[in-house]
Write an enzyme that holds these catalytic residues in place. Structure first.
Site, mmCIF file in Angstrom:
data_model
loop_
_atom_site.group_PDB
_atom_site.id
_atom_site.type_symbol
_atom_site.label_atom_id
_atom_site.label_comp_id
_atom_site.label_asym_id
_atom_site.label_seq_id
_atom_site.Cartn_x
_atom_site.Cartn_y
_atom_site.Cartn_z
ATOM 1 C CG LEU A 180 -2.076 -0.969 1.256
ATOM 2 C CD1 LEU A 180 -2.745 -0.959 2.626
ATOM 3 C CD2 LEU A 180 -3.095 -0.649 0.173
ATOM 4 C CG ASP A 181 0.008 4.799 -2.326
ATOM 5 O OD1 ASP A 181 -0.506 5.228 -1.287
ATOM 6 O OD2 ASP A 181 -0.525 4.922 -3.448
ATOM 7 C CG LEU A 182 3.683 8.280 2.250
ATOM 8 C CD1 LEU A 182 4.477 7.701 3.411
ATOM 9 C CD2 LEU A 182 4.392 9.499 1.663
#
Length: 227
Positions: free
Chosen positions: A104-106
């Site tokens: 999951l991105d930032l």
């Protein structure tokens, strides 16, 4: 006596993913029976002694999986070159060494699966296995569902093909909520799709991955799940 690739043995032991194992081998950090191996095309058996950076590779563990509620603001990596806070730095101390199933991105949050098995991670990540990921997405801008619904048939953005399993509007307004189902998670796929239609994603939450659901887990909490 059964043989397997060195990278697979490292992955099976839960040390890291097979891809990361291949990188570590190429960096000449892995030895078999005292001899440095610098090619992934090397077979080992259970009788071989494998060391990584001089430390013995632990025996294969029973496959396990955990559900983690990833908060926004953490990157899904063991070490970030930009020195941003990572998921693995913020996990509870009682957990063994684990790897993530996908990322999951930032700025994304919600359900992240963790496992001690590289093979299990690969099983859940392979597009051919069709594990559905469900996301709640909040967007700013005018939502044209007639246009968006076409993404279920596929759309090309900057030469990359994207397709969602389903997309539906759950709450309309200045900041609308939608539910999106994917069978394959490409890098920043949902954000790119909505941006293509002039919509800005300001919150993205994964609420399920295959049979596993986020449920009542609070941000930062971990719970072991049944396989």
């Amino acid at each position: 006596m059964n043989q397997k690739r060195l990278a697979k043995a490292m992955s099976d032991a839960g040390y890291c993913s097979r891809r990361d194992a291949e990188k570590i081998i190429l960096e000449s950090r892995v030895a078999v029976d005292g001899k440095i191996i610098n090619t992934p095309a090397f077979n080992v058996t259970d009788q071989n002694k494998i060391t990584i950076d001089g430390k013995a590779l632990a025996a294969k563990e029973i496959q396990k999986i955990w559900l983690y509620h990833k908060p926004a603001g953490l990157v899904t990596t063991h070490k970030d070159p930009q020195d941003r806070p990572t998921v693995f730095e913020n996990l509870p101390a009682h957990l063994p060494r684990v790897i993530s199933v996908g990322r999951l991105d930032l700025n994304s949050e919600g359900l992240l699966l963790l496992t001690n098995s590289g093979d299990l991670a690969r099983k859940f990540e392979l597009p051919s296995n069709k594990f559905i990921r469900v996301y709640k997405v909040r967007v700013n801008g005018y939502v044209d569902m007639k246009a968006l619904s076409g993404v279920t048939k596929g759309i090309t953005i900057e030469g990359q093909r994207y397709r969602v399993e389903s997309i539906k509007l759950t709450k309309a307004g200045n900041n609308s909520w939608l539910e999106v189902e994917l069978a394959e998670g490409k890098n920043r796929e949902i954000r790119k799709i909505f941006s293509h239609f002039g919509l800005s994603v300001n919150r993205l939450i994964r609420i399920s991955y295959g049979p596993y659901k986020l449920g009542d887990l609070k941000p930062g909490e971990v719970a072991e799940a049944k396989l």
